[in-house]
Every structure is written in structure tokens, then in C-alpha cells.
Design an enzyme around this catalytic site. Structure first.
Site, PDB file in Angstrom:
ATOM      1  N   GLY A   1       0.827  -1.205   0.000  1.00 36.98           N
ATOM      2  CA  GLY A   1       0.000   0.000   0.000  1.00 36.98           C
ATOM      3  C   GLY A   1       0.858   1.251   0.000  1.00 36.98           C
TER       4      GLY A   1
ATOM      5  N   GLY B   1      -0.631   4.799  -0.999  1.00 34.70           N
ATOM      6  CA  GLY B   1      -1.766   5.345  -0.270  1.00 34.70           C
ATOM      7  C   GLY B   1      -1.388   6.541   0.589  1.00 34.70           C
ATOM      8  CD  GLN B   2      -4.325  10.143   4.753  1.00 34.87           C
ATOM      9  OE1 GLN B   2      -5.037   9.202   5.119  1.00 34.87           O
ATOM     10  NE2 GLN B   2      -4.441  11.359   5.255  1.00 34.87           N
TER      11      GLN B   2
ATOM     12  CB  ILE C   1      -2.792  -2.967  -6.316  1.00 36.51           C
ATOM     13  CG1 ILE C   1      -3.436  -1.612  -6.023  1.00 36.51           C
ATOM     14  CG2 ILE C   1      -2.665  -3.801  -5.047  1.00 36.51           C
ATOM     15  CD1 ILE C   1      -4.866  -1.715  -5.519  1.00 36.51           C
TER      16      ILE C   1
ATOM     17  CE1 TYR D   1     -10.672   1.415   8.212  1.00 36.89           C
ATOM     18  CE2 TYR D   1     -11.539   2.375  10.227  1.00 36.89           C
ATOM     19  CZ  TYR D   1     -10.502   2.195   9.341  1.00 36.89           C
ATOM     20  OH  TYR D   1      -9.286   2.784   9.586  1.00 36.89           O
TER      21      TYR D   1
ATOM     22  CE  LYS E   1      -8.071  -0.899   9.722  1.00 34.36           C
ATOM     23  NZ  LYS E   1      -6.768  -1.265   9.099  1.00 34.36           N
TER      24      LYS E   1
END
Length: 320
Positions: free
Chosen positions: A8, A11-12, A35, A143, A147
């Protein structure tokens, strides 16, 4: 010398974490995993090796680990809270089935694994003020459910197989570098963009809604510091509370108005985001992180606000 895979990496958080890890360990020792459709560009591409790293492809992850002699994996693959509610099956596939693949690769190859959890792992029945490290967690969003499962599955692999799994519960992460992508706390980034652009900000979260936040430099610091921590000091391994900032929209608005006195804000509440925000803590108790690996944030609200406004003015070409 560590050899690190960041899954990732575009990402941010991943885009900035990859750069910071390369600064510390050297570019050739940090692989930017991505990806298709989210390929690294610029400094991320030029600063070190890159490879396709899809968490749903365990064999592909294993190949990267073997080819680059990886000993540490930062797994940042996940859908954020609002997006996950619209795509729950995909959120589970990436967050949990993907994590299973990574943990299996780590078990077979002796890797340490960092997979962040979130304030979203808590629910309405969790104590909202000074939320304890160990407390009830009954989230009602996909979400949050993913988690909590992340924390438990990571603990399972540590206890059963001895995999060195570690994680923090990220608050909302604020950054001027990479825009957020579908989180409940995104307003706390968007508000700074509006202020620098000279626009009136339309806030989707109602006044008085407290949520934990953290500035990106502190988020990066926590991620790396935990992975470097002495394992003999760790009572916990996964799901460390880390607290830094806690504020409602009106508080960050006033912090910005100190430097942008003409800035305006109105409210237009998003029921989905508000419902999620109401189920999250007002502020977490991070004493375990402070005691077990010396966690301490560097930024308060004013310091973050000054830095965000200065950096965004440069980024957006709005300098005086």
C-alpha cells in the site's frame, strides 16, 4: 540492516511511510509494494525498488519476500471507513483474507508484520472518554469489524506461531502530502485545503463531535518506533492506543482562523459519517504505548495548523 516491504505504498500513509523508511534504512532496502492502477511515481518510483504486491495473492507476496530478502512487512492495505461501508465484501477480502495471506508468508519466512488498527475498532458501548487500552470493542461498521479481527488475528499468529506482529490504533491521520480517500475523519484534512484556497468550508460533521486525530509525522514516528521497540518490554503487541490530538470541527476551525481570520465554515451533516463518528472515542488513553515503548507525540493543534497552512500554501501555489 532491515529489508522492508511496504504494502500500500502509494496510499495516504504508505506514500509518506515509504519515503521515511528509505531515509532511515536506505532506498535499496525498502520495496514499494503497489497494486495495478496505483503505480508509484516520481520519488516513490525513483527512490528504491518497487513491485506489485496484492494482498489477495499470497504467492506473489511470498515471491517478493524471498527475492528481496524481506524481514519486515508494513501492511497498509485496507479500505477506509466510509468506502468500506459501501463495499463490505471487498473490505473483508482486502483487510482480513489479505492479512491472512501476509501472516502465512511471515510465518513461513520469519518476517515481522505491522498492520495498523484504528479508532474504528471501538463501538458505541466502548467508554468514549480516555478509552482504555483493553476494553469492550463492539463496532457496527465493516471497517471496525475488520480492524478488531486484524488485532485478534495478529495476536493469534504471535501467540501460536511466534510471528512478531505489532500495530497501533491510528486516529484520523492529517497530512498535506497525499489527499485522504474515504475516511470519516477526512474533514480535518479538507478544512485546511479550503482555508488555503480561500473557500468556505462545508463541514459534514456536527459541532462538538470529538475524535482522536494525529499529524502524519507523528503517525510515521509511531509506526517505526513501535517496530523498533524492545520486544521484552511489550506487554501488548497489537492495537496500541496512540493519542495525540482530540478536537471537534469548531476547534480546528478556530485554530485556522488564528492565521486565516476571514475563513468561513458552515455545517451540512452527512448522516453516515456522523453515525460512524458518534461511535468512536472522544480521546483514547495511550498510557500503555507510553509505558511499553516510550510513545510521545511531537505536534499539538497549533503546531500542526501552522505547518499544514505553510506546506499547503506552497503545494497549492497560494504563497504570499
Amino acid at each position: 540492516m532491515k529489508n522492508i516491504l511496504v504494502i500500500g505504498s502509494t496510499g495516504q500513509i504508505g506514500s509518506e511511510l515509504t519515503r521515511e523508511l528509505r531515509r532511515i534504512y536506505g532506498g535499496s532496502h525498502v520495496v514499494a509494494g503497489y497494486i495495478k492502477g496505483a503505480e508509484p511515481k516520481g520519488e516513490l518510483l525513483d527512490g528504491g525498488p518497487a513491485a506489485i504486491a496484492d494482498v489477495t495473492d499470497g504467492a506473489g507476496i511470498a515471491d517478493i519476500v524471498k527475492n528481496y530478502h524481506i524481514d519486515t512487512i508494513y501492511n497498509l492495505a485496507a479500505l477506509l471507513s466510509v468506502v468500506a461501508e459501501s463495499k463490505p465484501r471487498l473490505a473483508w477480502k482486502i483487510g482480513i483474507e489479505g492479512l491472512w495471506n501476509i501472516l502465512e508468508v511471515a510465518r513461513e519466512n520469519g518476517c515481522a508484520v505491522f498492520t495498523p488498527s484504528s479508532i474504528g475498532s471501538f463501538g458505541e458501548s466502548t467508554p468514549h472518554d480516555m478509552t482504555p487500552q483493553d476494553t469492550i470493542q463492539r463496532p457496527r461498521t465493516m471497517y471496525g469489524i475488520s480492524k478488531v479481527t486484524t488485532e485478534l488475528l495478529s495476536d493469534y499468529y504471535h501467540l501460536k506461531y511466534g510471528v512478531d506482529t505489532r500495530s497501533v490504533r491510528f486516529p484520523g491521520v492529517i497530512s498535506y502530502v497525499t489527499p485522504p480517500g474515504g475516511g470519516t475523519t477526512d474533514y480535518a484534512v479538507d478544512i485546511y485545503y479550503s482555508a488555503v484556497r480561500g473557500e468556505r468550508f462545508v463541514c459534514p460533521i456536527k459541532e462538538g463531535t470529538l475524535m482522536d486525530m494525529i499529524y502524519m509525522p507523528d503517525a510515521l514516528k509511531a509506526s517505526i518506533q513501535l517496530m523498533e521497540a524492545d520486544p521484552t518490554r511489550l506487554v501488548h503487541h497489537n492495537g496500541f492506543n496512540i493519542a495525540s490530538l482530540s478536537f471537534g470541527p469548531e476547534t480546528v476551525f478556530e485554530a485556522i482562523r488564528k492565521y486565516k481570520p476571514d475563513f468561513e465554515m458552515v455545517y451540512d451533516i452527512d448522516p453516515l459519517k456522523q453515525g460512524i463518528a458518534d461511535s468512536w472515542p472522544n480521546m483514547m488513553d495511550d498510557s500503555c504505548a507510553r509505558n511499553e515503548w516510550d510513545w510521545k507525540p511531537a505536534y499539538d493543534l497549533d503546531a500542526m495548523t501552522r505547518d499544514m497552512l505553510e506546506k499547503l500554501a506552497i503545494k497549492l501555489g497560494k504563497g504570499e
